[in-house]
Design a protein around this motif. Structure first.
Motif, PDB file in Angstrom:
ATOM      1  N   THR A  27     -22.596 -45.831  28.142  1.00 20.16           N
ATOM      2  CA  THR A  27     -21.253 -45.743  28.727  1.00 20.16           C
ATOM      3  C   THR A  27     -21.334 -45.703  30.247  1.00 20.16           C
ATOM      4  OG1 THR A  27     -20.627 -44.444  26.775  1.00 20.16           O
ATOM      5  CG2 THR A  27     -19.038 -44.550  28.560  1.00 20.16           C
ATOM      6  N   PHE A  31     -19.791 -48.558  32.945  1.00 12.77           N
ATOM      7  CA  PHE A  31     -18.906 -48.296  34.079  1.00 12.77           C
ATOM      8  C   PHE A  31     -19.610 -48.449  35.423  1.00 12.77           C
ATOM      9  CE2 PHE A  31     -16.461 -45.676  30.884  1.00 12.77           C
ATOM     10  CZ  PHE A  31     -15.353 -46.524  30.855  1.00 12.77           C
ATOM     11  N   LYS A  85     -16.724 -42.263  40.554  1.00 13.28           N
ATOM     12  CA  LYS A  85     -15.954 -43.001  39.554  1.00 13.28           C
ATOM     13  C   LYS A  85     -14.674 -42.228  39.229  1.00 13.28           C
ATOM     14  CE  LYS A  85     -18.975 -46.290  39.138  1.00 13.28           C
ATOM     15  NZ  LYS A  85     -18.671 -47.673  39.535  1.00 13.28           N
ATOM     16  N   HIS A  86     -13.696 -42.917  38.674  1.00 14.64           N
ATOM     17  CA  HIS A  86     -12.423 -42.283  38.290  1.00 14.64           C
ATOM     18  C   HIS A  86     -12.691 -41.181  37.261  1.00 14.64           C
ATOM     19  CE1 HIS A  86      -8.386 -41.833  36.530  1.00 14.64           C
ATOM     20  NE2 HIS A  86      -7.937 -42.330  37.668  1.00 14.64           N
ATOM     21  N   LYS A  89     -13.088 -42.222  33.675  1.00 12.13           N
ATOM     22  CA  LYS A  89     -14.360 -42.876  33.363  1.00 12.13           C
ATOM     23  C   LYS A  89     -15.455 -41.835  33.190  1.00 12.13           C
ATOM     24  CE  LYS A  89     -13.360 -47.293  35.634  1.00 12.13           C
ATOM     25  NZ  LYS A  89     -13.759 -48.255  36.683  1.00 12.13           N
ATOM     26  N   ARG A  90     -15.449 -40.811  34.057  1.00 11.43           N
ATOM     27  CA  ARG A  90     -16.438 -39.744  33.928  1.00 11.43           C
ATOM     28  C   ARG A  90     -16.275 -38.995  32.613  1.00 11.43           C
ATOM     29  NH1 ARG A  90     -15.333 -36.539  39.127  1.00 11.43           N
ATOM     30  NH2 ARG A  90     -14.000 -38.210  39.885  1.00 11.43           N
ATOM     31  N   ALA A  92     -15.084 -40.215  29.878  1.00 12.13           N
ATOM     32  CA  ALA A  92     -15.571 -41.100  28.810  1.00 12.13           C
ATOM     33  C   ALA A  92     -17.093 -41.062  28.725  1.00 12.13           C
ATOM     34  CB  ALA A  92     -15.089 -42.530  29.064  1.00 12.13           C
TER      35      ALA A  92
END
Length: 334
Positions: A27, A31, A85-86, A89-90, A92
């Motif tokens: 993952t 990203f 990162k957003h 996203k983190r 996830a």
């Protein structure tokens, strides 16, 4: 405890840890996060190989594993750093580890049902001394309904019989091309109604996957109930085991067959995934909460301060592991 028991346990635990870390790793890569290391185990390196900016290593202590990402617990100006990162996203990336454990458990349960079969609503045997053997029921009869209640699975059969209080039950069964109505006497055993039949087991991908999913969900619910009772003091901590306890349990399972090792591996994988989602510093659940707080505030949390909190949490978890291991050793010798 034999050397083979320890080897099998380490293999099982190692595979489960690798699956967990693969969730984080792939993952993160998806990203665009720079991953410096993918480690299996803790402590000093005993093997490592670098490929595409990532160092893949095996470490001496088989007590877990981790991936080390750029900017995970410290500030970083790298646009490919984790902390740049957003937050979604983190979240996830963090959630992917436990999620992979749940998927792995589901696959193991499904594989297990493919091996041993799934109980279906067909009579597989009649038990000596019970009413069914004196009735007209035969092995191979597919049970369509009981007292008018449709039975499409073996669970339907046992639930319908067990909940009944009638002295005689009427079974609608299919035998080859015939549909028959058969009356069967009942007895009470352990507060439930019984007649003395066992199921036929079938191996089919579709039904095995369905049972694998039901087993995964059902066991997760049981684990959540146990954790709730544990934290509220309504359950004893004797059911909690550490690495030594796991090795002992895997050894017991290995002596009774490969299917039991698969089952236990699935249970351990579920446990690892669920425990990691608890909101305890250093665990994935706590890291998800930090990302959620940042998402709500719209302002970054100092990664070094967050890293310090997780470091303290890791120290406390290691102390807890030492305590649980001590309890495991006492339990084994007793």
């Amino acid at each position: 405890m034999s050397i083979w028991t320890i080897i099998i346990a380490l293999i099982v635990f190692g595979v489960i840890v690798i699956v967990h870390e693969m969730g984080h790793f792939f993952t993160a890569k998806f990203f665009g996060v720079t991953v410096h290391e993918f480690a299996v185990g803790m402590g000093p390196k005993i093997f490592s190989k670098t490929k595409n900016e990532t160092d893949y290593s095996v470490r001496a202590l088989p007590l877990g594993g981790y991936i080390r990402m750029e900017g995970e617990d410290e500030g970083s100006e790298d646009p490919n750093g984790f902390n740049n990162k957003h937050p979604l996203k983190r979240m996830a990336i963090i959630f992917a580890g436990p999620f992979m454990n749940f998927i792995f458990a589901f696959l193991l349960f499904s594989m297990l049902y493919m091996m041993v079969g799934v109980p279906v609503n067909t009579v597989g045997g009649l038990i000596e001394g019970m009413p069914a053997i004196r009735s007209e029921l035969q092995e191979g009869d597919r049970i369509i309904s009981i007292e008018g209640t449709r039975t499409s699975s073996w669970t339907d059969v046992t639930d319908t019989i067990g909940a009944s209080e009638d002295e005689i039950l009427t079974f609608e069964v299919q035998r080859e091309s015939q549909t028959l109505m058969i009356d069967v006497e009942t007895v009470r055993e352990g507060g439930r109604t019984a007649i003395g039949i066992s199921p036929k087991y079938e191996r089919a991908p579709g039904i095995s996957i369905s049972y694998g999913f039901k087993q995964t969900v059902g066991m997760l619910k049981d684990m959540l109930t146990f954790l709730g009772q544990l934290f509220t003091g309504r359950s004893e901590s004797e059911g909690v085991v550490g690495p030594i306890g796991i090795i002992s349990a895997v050894g017991d399972a290995a002596r009774t067959g490969f299917a039991n090792v698969l089952f236990l591996a699935a249970v351990i994988s579920l446990n690892l995934g669920l425990i990691n989602l608890l909101p305890i510093p250093a665990l994935d659940g706590s890291r998800i909460i930090f990302q959620f707080i940042e998402l709500v505030r719209g302002k970054k949390i100092d990664p070094e301060k967050e890293g310090t909190i997780h470091l303290i949490g890791m120290a406390l978890l290691l102390l807890l592991m030492v305590f649980v291991t001590y309890k495991d050793i006492l339990r084994i010798f007793n």
